[in-house]
Design an enzyme around this catalytic site. Sequence first.
Site, mmCIF file in Angstrom:
data_model
loop_
_atom_site.group_PDB
_atom_site.id
_atom_site.type_symbol
_atom_site.label_atom_id
_atom_site.label_comp_id
_atom_site.label_asym_id
_atom_site.label_seq_id
_atom_site.Cartn_x
_atom_site.Cartn_y
_atom_site.Cartn_z
ATOM 1 N N ASP A 133 -1.993 -0.561 5.928
ATOM 2 C CA ASP A 133 -2.337 0.074 7.206
ATOM 3 C C ASP A 133 -3.829 0.246 7.432
ATOM 4 O OD1 ASP A 133 -2.590 2.239 5.243
ATOM 5 O OD2 ASP A 133 -2.697 3.576 6.966
ATOM 6 N N ASP A 175 0.858 -1.178 0.000
ATOM 7 C CA ASP A 175 0.000 0.000 0.000
ATOM 8 C C ASP A 175 0.898 1.232 0.000
ATOM 9 O OD1 ASP A 175 -2.461 1.547 0.442
ATOM 10 O OD2 ASP A 175 -1.665 1.855 2.464
ATOM 11 N N ASP A 227 -0.359 5.234 0.643
ATOM 12 C CA ASP A 227 -0.703 6.263 1.639
ATOM 13 C C ASP A 227 -0.735 5.676 3.041
ATOM 14 O OD1 ASP A 227 -0.947 7.796 -0.574
ATOM 15 O OD2 ASP A 227 -3.083 8.225 -0.364
#
Length: 280
Positions: free
Chosen positions: A223, A15, A17
Amino acid sequence: MLNDKRPFNYLVFTDLDGTLLDHHSYSFAAAETTLDLLEAQHIPVIPVTSKTRAELLPLRGQLGNRHPFITENGAAVYIPVEYFPIQPTECQQQGGFWVKAFSRPTGIWQTLLQQLKTDFADEFVLLSEATPEQVTELTGLSVEQGLLAQQREFSEPLHWQGSPERRTAFLSALARAGVTPLQGGRFLHLVDQCDKGQALRWLTRCYQLYQPKHQLITLAAGDSGNDIAMLQAADRALLVRSPAHAPPVLPAETDYLLSETCGPSGWAAGVRQLLALPAD
Protein backbone atom coordinates in the site's frame (compact mmCIF):
# COMPACT_ATOMS: atom_id res chain seq x y z
CA MET A 1 10.36 -28.14 6.00
CA LEU A 2 7.64 -27.68 3.43
CA ASN A 3 5.47 -30.57 4.53
CA ASP A 4 3.62 -31.19 1.29
CA LYS A 5 5.60 -32.51 -1.65
CA ARG A 6 2.97 -31.58 -4.22
CA PRO A 7 4.11 -28.68 -6.43
CA PHE A 8 2.40 -25.37 -5.80
CA ASN A 9 1.72 -22.66 -8.34
CA TYR A 10 1.90 -19.41 -6.39
CA LEU A 11 3.87 -17.45 -3.83
CA VAL A 12 2.07 -14.57 -2.09
CA PHE A 13 4.38 -11.83 -0.82
CA THR A 14 2.55 -9.32 1.33
CA ASP A 15 3.20 -6.09 3.17
CA LEU A 16 1.64 -6.00 6.63
CA ASP A 17 0.76 -2.55 8.05
CA GLY A 18 -2.11 -1.08 6.05
CA THR A 19 -2.21 -4.10 3.74
CA LEU A 20 -2.80 -7.44 5.48
CA LEU A 21 -3.16 -5.59 8.80
CA ASP A 22 -5.64 -2.77 9.33
CA HIS A 23 -3.91 0.63 9.37
CA HIS A 24 -5.50 1.67 12.67
CA SER A 25 -6.24 -1.52 14.62
CA TYR A 26 -3.59 -3.87 13.13
CA SER A 27 -6.32 -6.52 12.88
CA PHE A 28 -6.27 -9.12 10.08
CA ALA A 29 -9.72 -10.52 10.88
CA ALA A 30 -11.14 -9.56 7.46
CA ALA A 31 -8.46 -11.67 5.75
CA GLU A 32 -8.58 -14.78 7.96
CA THR A 33 -10.81 -16.82 5.66
CA THR A 34 -8.55 -16.09 2.70
CA LEU A 35 -5.43 -16.92 4.69
CA ASP A 36 -6.96 -20.25 5.67
CA LEU A 37 -7.83 -20.96 2.03
CA LEU A 38 -4.29 -20.20 0.85
CA GLU A 39 -2.81 -22.48 3.51
CA ALA A 40 -5.25 -25.25 2.58
CA GLN A 41 -4.12 -24.94 -1.04
CA HIS A 42 -0.44 -25.02 -0.02
CA ILE A 43 0.21 -21.46 -1.23
CA PRO A 44 2.90 -19.86 0.95
CA VAL A 45 2.08 -16.39 2.33
CA ILE A 46 5.34 -14.55 2.95
CA PRO A 47 5.25 -11.39 5.11
CA VAL A 48 7.39 -8.59 3.64
CA THR A 49 7.48 -5.68 6.02
CA SER A 50 9.27 -2.77 7.64
CA LYS A 51 8.80 -4.59 10.94
CA THR A 52 11.63 -6.25 12.86
CA ARG A 53 12.26 -9.92 13.45
CA ALA A 54 11.24 -9.39 17.09
CA GLU A 55 7.86 -8.09 15.92
CA LEU A 56 7.35 -10.83 13.35
CA LEU A 57 7.90 -13.80 15.63
CA PRO A 58 4.76 -13.34 17.77
CA LEU A 59 2.76 -12.07 14.78
CA ARG A 60 3.58 -15.22 12.81
CA GLY A 61 2.11 -17.19 15.67
CA GLN A 62 -1.09 -15.15 15.59
CA LEU A 63 -1.32 -15.60 11.82
CA GLY A 64 -0.54 -19.31 12.02
CA ASN A 65 2.21 -18.65 9.49
CA ARG A 66 5.13 -21.09 9.23
CA HIS A 67 6.75 -19.70 6.09
CA PRO A 68 9.80 -17.46 5.54
CA PHE A 69 9.51 -13.73 6.15
CA ILE A 70 11.30 -10.57 5.03
CA THR A 71 12.03 -7.80 7.53
CA GLU A 72 13.00 -4.14 7.61
CA ASN A 73 11.95 -3.30 4.04
CA GLY A 74 13.90 -6.11 2.40
CA ALA A 75 17.02 -5.86 4.55
CA ALA A 76 16.92 -9.53 5.55
CA VAL A 77 15.19 -12.80 4.71
CA TYR A 78 14.49 -15.31 7.49
CA ILE A 79 13.88 -18.93 6.49
CA PRO A 80 12.96 -21.50 9.16
CA VAL A 81 15.77 -24.03 9.50
CA GLU A 82 15.03 -27.16 7.43
CA TYR A 83 12.17 -25.39 5.59
CA PHE A 84 14.00 -26.28 2.38
CA PRO A 85 15.86 -29.61 1.93
CA ILE A 86 19.21 -27.82 2.12
CA GLN A 87 20.37 -24.47 3.47
CA PRO A 88 20.31 -21.80 0.72
CA THR A 89 23.65 -20.34 -0.27
CA GLU A 90 24.68 -16.95 1.17
CA CYS A 91 22.76 -17.65 4.40
CA GLN A 92 24.00 -17.85 7.97
CA GLN A 93 22.17 -19.76 10.67
CA GLN A 94 20.89 -17.63 13.55
CA GLY A 95 18.88 -19.54 16.08
CA GLY A 96 16.07 -21.35 14.30
CA PHE A 97 16.49 -19.47 11.01
CA TRP A 98 18.67 -19.32 7.94
CA VAL A 99 19.27 -15.61 7.39
CA LYS A 100 20.19 -13.77 4.20
CA ALA A 101 21.18 -10.14 4.93
CA PHE A 102 21.06 -7.45 2.25
CA SER A 103 22.07 -4.52 4.47
CA ARG A 104 24.71 -3.58 6.99
CA PRO A 105 23.86 -3.44 10.72
CA THR A 106 21.66 -0.67 12.09
CA GLY A 107 24.57 0.95 13.96
CA ILE A 108 25.80 2.34 10.63
CA TRP A 109 22.61 4.39 10.20
CA GLN A 110 22.46 5.49 13.82
CA THR A 111 25.99 6.91 13.60
CA LEU A 112 25.16 8.86 10.43
CA LEU A 113 21.96 10.28 11.90
CA GLN A 114 23.74 11.38 15.06
CA GLN A 115 26.09 13.39 12.84
CA LEU A 116 23.15 14.99 11.01
CA LYS A 117 21.57 16.08 14.28
CA THR A 118 24.11 18.91 14.34
CA ASP A 119 22.36 20.57 11.38
CA PHE A 120 18.84 19.23 11.97
CA ALA A 121 18.46 19.38 15.73
CA ASP A 122 14.97 18.50 17.01
CA GLU A 123 13.68 18.04 13.44
CA PHE A 124 13.48 14.26 13.51
CA VAL A 125 13.04 11.47 16.02
CA LEU A 126 14.79 8.12 15.68
CA LEU A 127 12.54 5.20 16.47
CA SER A 128 15.38 3.57 18.40
CA GLU A 129 15.68 6.64 20.67
CA ALA A 130 11.99 7.41 21.12
CA THR A 131 10.43 7.08 24.55
CA PRO A 132 7.75 4.43 25.04
CA GLU A 133 5.16 7.20 24.98
CA GLN A 134 6.52 8.60 21.70
CA VAL A 135 6.58 5.16 20.09
CA THR A 136 2.95 4.60 21.06
CA GLU A 137 1.97 8.02 19.72
CA LEU A 138 3.86 7.59 16.43
CA THR A 139 2.86 4.01 15.70
CA GLY A 140 -0.33 3.26 17.58
CA LEU A 141 1.42 0.24 19.08
CA SER A 142 1.25 -0.76 22.70
CA VAL A 143 4.30 -0.16 24.87
CA GLU A 144 5.21 -3.86 24.64
CA GLN A 145 4.83 -3.90 20.85
CA GLY A 146 6.78 -0.66 20.58
CA LEU A 147 9.76 -2.20 22.35
CA LEU A 148 9.80 -4.96 19.73
CA ALA A 149 9.62 -2.36 16.93
CA GLN A 150 12.72 -0.65 18.33
CA GLN A 151 14.83 -3.80 18.02
CA ARG A 152 16.24 -2.93 14.60
CA GLU A 153 18.99 -5.07 13.13
CA PHE A 154 19.62 -3.65 9.64
CA SER A 155 17.83 -0.30 9.30
CA GLU A 156 16.80 2.83 11.21
CA PRO A 157 13.36 4.44 10.88
CA LEU A 158 12.88 8.10 11.72
CA HIS A 159 9.88 10.38 12.05
CA TRP A 160 10.33 13.79 10.40
CA GLN A 161 9.05 16.72 12.49
CA GLY A 162 10.45 19.69 10.57
CA SER A 163 8.98 21.68 7.70
CA PRO A 164 8.67 20.31 4.15
CA GLU A 165 11.44 22.67 3.05
CA ARG A 166 13.78 21.41 5.74
CA ARG A 167 12.85 17.83 4.87
CA THR A 168 14.10 18.49 1.34
CA ALA A 169 17.38 19.78 2.77
CA PHE A 170 17.61 16.72 5.02
CA LEU A 171 17.11 14.36 2.09
CA SER A 172 19.81 16.23 0.18
CA ALA A 173 22.19 15.75 3.11
CA LEU A 174 21.45 12.03 3.12
CA ALA A 175 22.03 11.88 -0.66
CA ARG A 176 25.45 13.49 -0.22
CA ALA A 177 26.22 10.71 2.26
CA GLY A 178 25.18 8.15 -0.35
CA VAL A 179 21.90 7.21 1.31
CA THR A 180 18.44 7.15 -0.26
CA PRO A 181 15.81 6.51 2.43
CA LEU A 182 12.60 4.62 1.81
CA GLN A 183 9.31 6.35 2.65
CA GLY A 184 6.96 4.00 4.45
CA GLY A 185 3.47 4.66 5.69
CA ARG A 186 4.70 6.33 8.89
CA PHE A 187 8.51 6.62 8.79
CA LEU A 188 11.54 7.30 6.64
CA HIS A 189 13.71 4.16 6.69
CA LEU A 190 17.49 4.30 6.33
CA VAL A 191 18.89 1.07 4.91
CA ASP A 192 21.49 -0.09 2.39
CA GLN A 193 20.69 -0.23 -1.32
CA CYS A 194 18.20 -3.04 -1.00
CA ASP A 195 14.46 -3.24 -1.16
CA LYS A 196 11.51 -5.59 -0.91
CA GLY A 197 11.73 -6.42 -4.61
CA GLN A 198 15.31 -7.66 -4.37
CA ALA A 199 14.42 -9.86 -1.41
CA LEU A 200 11.35 -11.21 -3.26
CA ARG A 201 13.46 -12.22 -6.25
CA TRP A 202 16.11 -13.92 -4.10
CA LEU A 203 13.60 -15.93 -2.07
CA THR A 204 11.63 -16.88 -5.19
CA ARG A 205 14.81 -18.40 -6.62
CA CYS A 206 15.15 -20.49 -3.45
CA TYR A 207 11.61 -21.81 -3.89
CA GLN A 208 12.23 -22.46 -7.57
CA LEU A 209 15.26 -24.60 -6.75
CA TYR A 210 12.96 -26.67 -4.52
CA GLN A 211 10.71 -27.49 -7.49
CA PRO A 212 12.78 -26.78 -10.64
CA LYS A 213 10.30 -28.36 -13.09
CA HIS A 214 7.28 -26.38 -11.90
CA GLN A 215 7.21 -22.66 -12.73
CA LEU A 216 6.12 -20.38 -9.89
CA ILE A 217 3.94 -17.28 -10.20
CA THR A 218 4.51 -14.52 -7.66
CA LEU A 219 1.89 -12.14 -6.32
CA ALA A 220 2.83 -9.08 -4.27
CA ALA A 221 0.49 -6.88 -2.22
CA GLY A 222 1.30 -3.49 -0.69
CA ASP A 223 0.00 0.00 0.00
CA SER A 224 2.99 2.36 0.34
CA GLY A 225 5.98 3.76 -1.51
CA ASN A 226 8.30 1.23 0.09
CA ASP A 227 6.26 -1.52 -1.61
CA ILE A 228 6.78 -0.27 -5.19
CA ALA A 229 9.92 -2.34 -5.88
CA MET A 230 8.13 -5.46 -4.64
CA LEU A 231 5.04 -4.77 -6.73
CA GLN A 232 7.24 -4.29 -9.81
CA ALA A 233 9.22 -7.47 -9.14
CA ALA A 234 6.18 -9.75 -8.87
CA ASP A 235 4.29 -11.38 -11.72
CA ARG A 236 1.01 -10.02 -10.34
CA ALA A 237 0.59 -6.92 -8.19
CA LEU A 238 -2.13 -5.84 -5.77
CA LEU A 239 -2.13 -2.21 -4.62
CA VAL A 240 -4.25 -2.00 -1.48
CA ARG A 241 -6.11 1.22 -0.72
CA SER A 242 -5.19 3.05 2.48
CA PRO A 243 -7.42 5.19 4.70
CA ALA A 244 -4.38 7.33 5.56
CA HIS A 245 -2.77 8.22 2.23
CA ALA A 246 -3.25 8.12 -1.52
CA PRO A 247 -1.93 5.07 -3.40
CA PRO A 248 1.71 5.45 -4.43
CA VAL A 249 2.34 6.22 -8.08
CA LEU A 250 3.61 3.11 -9.84
CA PRO A 251 5.71 3.20 -13.02
CA ALA A 252 3.56 3.26 -16.15
CA GLU A 253 4.65 -0.22 -17.23
CA THR A 254 3.49 -1.83 -13.96
CA ASP A 255 0.31 -3.87 -14.39
CA TYR A 256 -1.58 -3.96 -11.10
CA LEU A 257 -4.98 -4.31 -9.48
CA LEU A 258 -6.15 -1.53 -7.15
CA SER A 259 -8.33 -2.90 -4.36
CA GLU A 260 -11.84 -1.58 -3.92
CA THR A 261 -11.63 -1.43 -0.12
CA CYS A 262 -8.87 -0.67 2.36
CA GLY A 263 -6.64 -2.95 4.38
CA PRO A 264 -7.30 -6.65 4.96
CA SER A 265 -10.72 -6.72 3.29
CA GLY A 266 -9.24 -5.20 0.12
CA TRP A 267 -6.29 -7.58 0.43
CA ALA A 268 -8.51 -10.63 0.69
CA ALA A 269 -10.72 -9.71 -2.27
CA GLY A 270 -7.74 -8.72 -4.44
CA VAL A 271 -5.74 -11.86 -3.71
CA ARG A 272 -8.72 -14.05 -4.52
CA GLN A 273 -9.29 -12.19 -7.78
CA LEU A 274 -5.66 -12.32 -8.91
CA LEU A 275 -5.30 -16.01 -8.05
CA ALA A 276 -8.71 -16.87 -9.51
CA LEU A 277 -9.92 -18.21 -6.17
CA PRO A 278 -13.63 -18.28 -5.27
CA ALA A 279 -14.97 -15.10 -3.67
CA ASP A 280 -15.24 -15.06 0.11
